[in-house]
Design a protein around this motif. Structure first.
Motif, mmCIF file in Angstrom:
data_model
loop_
_atom_site.group_PDB
_atom_site.id
_atom_site.type_symbol
_atom_site.label_atom_id
_atom_site.label_comp_id
_atom_site.label_asym_id
_atom_site.label_seq_id
_atom_site.Cartn_x
_atom_site.Cartn_y
_atom_site.Cartn_z
ATOM 1 N N THR A 19 131.047 -46.021 -94.789
ATOM 2 C CA THR A 19 131.122 -45.056 -95.668
ATOM 3 C C THR A 19 130.098 -45.313 -96.613
ATOM 4 O O THR A 19 129.975 -46.179 -97.192
ATOM 5 N N CYS A 20 128.828 -44.299 -96.404
ATOM 6 C CA CYS A 20 127.826 -44.370 -97.647
ATOM 7 C C CYS A 20 128.507 -44.221 -98.996
ATOM 8 O O CYS A 20 129.379 -43.373 -99.220
ATOM 9 N N CYS A 23 126.701 -40.508 -100.100
ATOM 10 C CA CYS A 23 127.110 -39.200 -99.785
ATOM 11 C C CYS A 23 128.588 -39.082 -99.268
ATOM 12 O O CYS A 23 129.182 -38.183 -98.566
ATOM 13 N N GLN A 24 129.122 -40.451 -99.203
ATOM 14 C CA GLN A 24 130.603 -40.495 -98.840
ATOM 15 C C GLN A 24 131.009 -40.340 -97.553
ATOM 16 O O GLN A 24 132.100 -40.339 -97.101
ATOM 17 N N GLU A 25 129.981 -39.960 -96.692
ATOM 18 C CA GLU A 25 130.205 -39.930 -95.234
ATOM 19 C C GLU A 25 130.321 -41.010 -94.271
ATOM 20 O O GLU A 25 129.689 -42.185 -94.531
ATOM 21 N N PRO A 26 131.257 -41.110 -93.582
ATOM 22 C CA PRO A 26 131.431 -42.318 -92.478
ATOM 23 C C PRO A 26 129.936 -42.150 -91.656
ATOM 24 O O PRO A 26 129.814 -41.144 -90.910
ATOM 25 N N THR A 27 129.339 -43.208 -91.727
ATOM 26 C CA THR A 27 127.853 -42.893 -91.125
ATOM 27 C C THR A 27 127.366 -44.294 -90.735
ATOM 28 O O THR A 27 128.231 -45.304 -90.765
ATOM 29 N N CYS A 56 120.767 -45.119 -95.885
ATOM 30 C CA CYS A 56 121.756 -44.450 -95.166
ATOM 31 C C CYS A 56 121.042 -43.419 -94.165
ATOM 32 O O CYS A 56 120.215 -42.479 -94.384
ATOM 33 N N ASN A 58 122.261 -40.880 -92.976
ATOM 34 C CA ASN A 58 122.805 -39.406 -93.238
ATOM 35 C C ASN A 58 121.922 -38.684 -94.397
ATOM 36 O O ASN A 58 121.347 -37.650 -94.320
ATOM 37 N N CYS A 59 122.036 -39.435 -95.326
ATOM 38 C CA CYS A 59 121.674 -38.876 -96.676
ATOM 39 C C CYS A 59 120.225 -39.517 -97.224
ATOM 40 O O CYS A 59 119.515 -39.030 -98.205
#
Ligand code: ZN
Length: 200
Positions: A19-20, A23-27, A56, A58-59
């Motif tokens: 998890t980042c 951004c707190q997303e699992p990525t 990351c 994602n972000c």
């Protein structure tokens, strides 16, 4: 002036599923490893530390190694452990090692040549002699009679080892002095005789 500096080269990388922290997303977090190295005159000399960054996917949040959170660290260590330091980064160290080995071999050859020459002196041989710490002169073989070698001594001395060649132009004593071969061996071993040259 010596031109030197440090540079870096990307030597490895990998991905961590976690998890980042931004951004707190699992990525997927991409880890990039950069090996730093010192160069002198643009020749890579030796590797220094490794740098690493995470990004990351994602972000695009980027972190430097010192700011990695605990959950990135295991993955990072694993990626780092399979990242090899390229051998070319040791080029300068390798060159220096080769030079030292070459000098050592040449020195050894010279020593054994000197030992050979001292065992079989011939008329005209030139002996470089260390009289004291900063006094050098040369002796020239006049004749050999049995176990005795007769030397002309140069009438001049020099305070520099590099000046020994110039003494060849200077006069020698007109009378020669006897030295026992066994004494020559001792003088060679304790460094009083620094070199022996046999004119071609
Ligand atoms: Zn993120």
């Amino acid at each position: 002036m010596i031109i030197y500096g440090a540079a870096g080269k990307e030597t490895g990388g990998g991905k961590i599923r976690t998890t980042c922290i931004n951004c707190q997303e699992p990525t997927t977090i991409n880890i990039l490893i950069v090996q730093r190295y010192a160069h002198i005159y643009w020749i890579p000399f030796f590797p220094s530390g490794k740098k690493a960054v995470s990004e990351c996917s994602n972000c695009n949040h980027v972190l430097e190694k010192k700011n990695f959170p605990e959950k990135y660290k295991n993955g990072y260590e694993e990626i780092k452990s399979r990242t090899k330091t390229p051998i070319w980064m040791f080029t300068g160290v390798g060159i220096i090692a080769l030079i030292i080995i070459a000098l050592f071999i040449v020195g050894r050859q010279n020593d054994s040549e000197n030992a050979e020459l001292a065992l079989s002196p011939q008329k005209g041989d030139i002996y470089e002699i260390k009289l004291s710490n900063e006094q050098y002169t040369i002796y020239k073989v006049d004749k050999v009679e049995g176990n005795t070698v007769y030397f002309f001594e140069n009438e001049y001395m020099t305070d520099r080892l590099s000046g020994v060649e110039e003494l060849l132009e200077k006069p020698f004593t007109t009378e020669s002095y006897p030295v026992m071969k066994t004494d020559l061996k001792v003088m060679l071993e304790n460094g009083e005789i620094m070199d022996i040259e046999r004119p071609e």
